[in-house]
Design a protein around this motif. Sequence first.
Motif, PDB file in Angstrom:
ATOM      1  N   HIS A  91      -2.286  -0.376  -5.765  1.00 41.78           N
ATOM      2  CA  HIS A  91      -1.121  -0.461  -4.897  1.00 41.78           C
ATOM      3  C   HIS A  91      -0.201  -1.601  -5.324  1.00 41.78           C
ATOM      4  O   HIS A  91      -0.666  -2.697  -5.653  1.00 41.78           O
ATOM      5  N   ARG A  94       4.914  -4.278  -2.943  1.00 42.51           N
ATOM      6  CA  ARG A  94       6.283  -4.059  -2.473  1.00 42.51           C
ATOM      7  C   ARG A  94       6.448  -2.723  -1.757  1.00 42.51           C
ATOM      8  O   ARG A  94       7.461  -2.489  -1.086  1.00 42.51           O
ATOM      9  N   ASN A  95       5.474  -1.847  -1.907  1.00 42.77           N
ATOM     10  CA  ASN A  95       5.548  -0.513  -1.310  1.00 42.77           C
ATOM     11  C   ASN A  95       4.779  -0.455   0.002  1.00 42.77           C
ATOM     12  O   ASN A  95       3.884  -1.258   0.239  1.00 42.77           O
ATOM     13  N   PRO A  96       5.118   0.509   0.869  1.00 46.10           N
ATOM     14  CA  PRO A  96       4.395   0.635   2.147  1.00 46.10           C
ATOM     15  C   PRO A  96       2.898   0.813   1.940  1.00 46.10           C
ATOM     16  O   PRO A  96       2.464   1.546   1.047  1.00 46.10           O
ATOM     17  N   ILE A  97       2.123   0.144   2.773  1.00 45.76           N
ATOM     18  CA  ILE A  97       0.666   0.207   2.667  1.00 45.76           C
ATOM     19  C   ILE A  97       0.095   1.308   3.541  1.00 45.76           C
ATOM     20  O   ILE A  97      -0.947   1.874   3.230  1.00 45.76           O
ATOM     21  N   LYS A 127      10.514  -7.136   0.493  1.00 42.42           N
ATOM     22  CA  LYS A 127       9.797  -5.861   0.600  1.00 42.42           C
ATOM     23  C   LYS A 127       8.322  -6.083   0.929  1.00 42.42           C
ATOM     24  O   LYS A 127       7.713  -5.279   1.638  1.00 42.42           O
ATOM     25  N   ARG A 130       8.152  -6.855   4.577  1.00 44.96           N
ATOM     26  CA  ARG A 130       8.443  -5.630   5.329  1.00 44.96           C
ATOM     27  C   ARG A 130       7.225  -4.713   5.366  1.00 44.96           C
ATOM     28  O   ARG A 130       6.857  -4.202   6.435  1.00 44.96           O
ATOM     29  N   SER A 131       6.600  -4.489   4.220  1.00 43.38           N
ATOM     30  CA  SER A 131       5.459  -3.574   4.178  1.00 43.38           C
ATOM     31  C   SER A 131       4.292  -4.099   4.999  1.00 43.38           C
ATOM     32  O   SER A 131       3.576  -3.326   5.654  1.00 43.38           O
ATOM     33  N   GLU A 134       5.111  -3.581   8.713  1.00 42.51           N
ATOM     34  CA  GLU A 134       4.944  -2.172   9.085  1.00 42.51           C
ATOM     35  C   GLU A 134       3.478  -1.779   9.214  1.00 42.51           C
ATOM     36  O   GLU A 134       3.153  -0.816   9.914  1.00 42.51           O
ATOM     37  N   SER A 135       2.590  -2.528   8.567  1.00 41.32           N
ATOM     38  CA  SER A 135       1.175  -2.172   8.545  1.00 41.32           C
ATOM     39  C   SER A 135       0.389  -2.742   9.719  1.00 41.32           C
ATOM     40  O   SER A 135      -0.739  -2.319   9.974  1.00 41.32           O
TER      41      SER A 135
END
Length: 251
Positions: A91, A94-97, A127, A130-131, A134-135
């Motif tokens: 992973h 920087r990407n959504p987890i 990012k 942010r990710s 969101e998690s």
Amino acid sequence: MAWFETWFDTPYYHILYNDRNYEEAENFINLLVKELQLSPPAKIIDLACGKGRHSIFLNKMGFEVLGVDLSKQSIFHNKEFENPTLKFGVHDMRNPIIPLVSAEKVDAVFNLFTSFGYFEDPEDDKKVFRSISESLNDDGFFVLDFLNAKWVENTLVPTEKFTKGGIDFHIKKKIEDEHVIKDIVFSQNGKEFHFFEKVKLHTLEKIGEYAAEFGFERQAVFGDYHLNDFEENTSPRCINIFKKKKGFNQD
């Protein structure tokens, strides 16, 4: 490719850093869990988990753990330790987890041992925050274990030599454009190798700005793995404890 996409996936990275102190790491995790008042079977993401030493120990304590890392080699190594409550995946932070955890939010995200500050673009740093936001569940914890920029400046050794695994590593360090840069040169079997590490010297204030933008409130800052108070000039670490605000929604 960025330096961290190549260097971390080589066997030489693990040879150079093969003296990780597992006892210190486990003591740190015990203190951290107690500080956060986390109890099993809480769900934890170990973000940039490397070879999984923190993930595995947290799981042994009874937590449900997902360890993620950009290094395919590290995750391949970690797969042998998986069980129903311990999973690993490749992973990019920087990407959504969330897609990795079946859209179920977690109680804490740990980013340990200076696994931040690699990106040139500040938007990439954002990012990451942010990710993580969101998690997390409301009131979830984000632990960012980062270097202390001032301590790095005060203690930097320009040149060092280490022999590990029969390899002589020649290392030069410098601070340039608010980054600490480590040049790593060595040879093996008649072949010369050159890698480098480059970490942004984020200040406590800048980390706080990123955190606030994504709904985090700083609860505490510790200066070492014994959770002693943070002192700007003398603490080797800058361990940030953040809590996600209830009801925070990103635009």
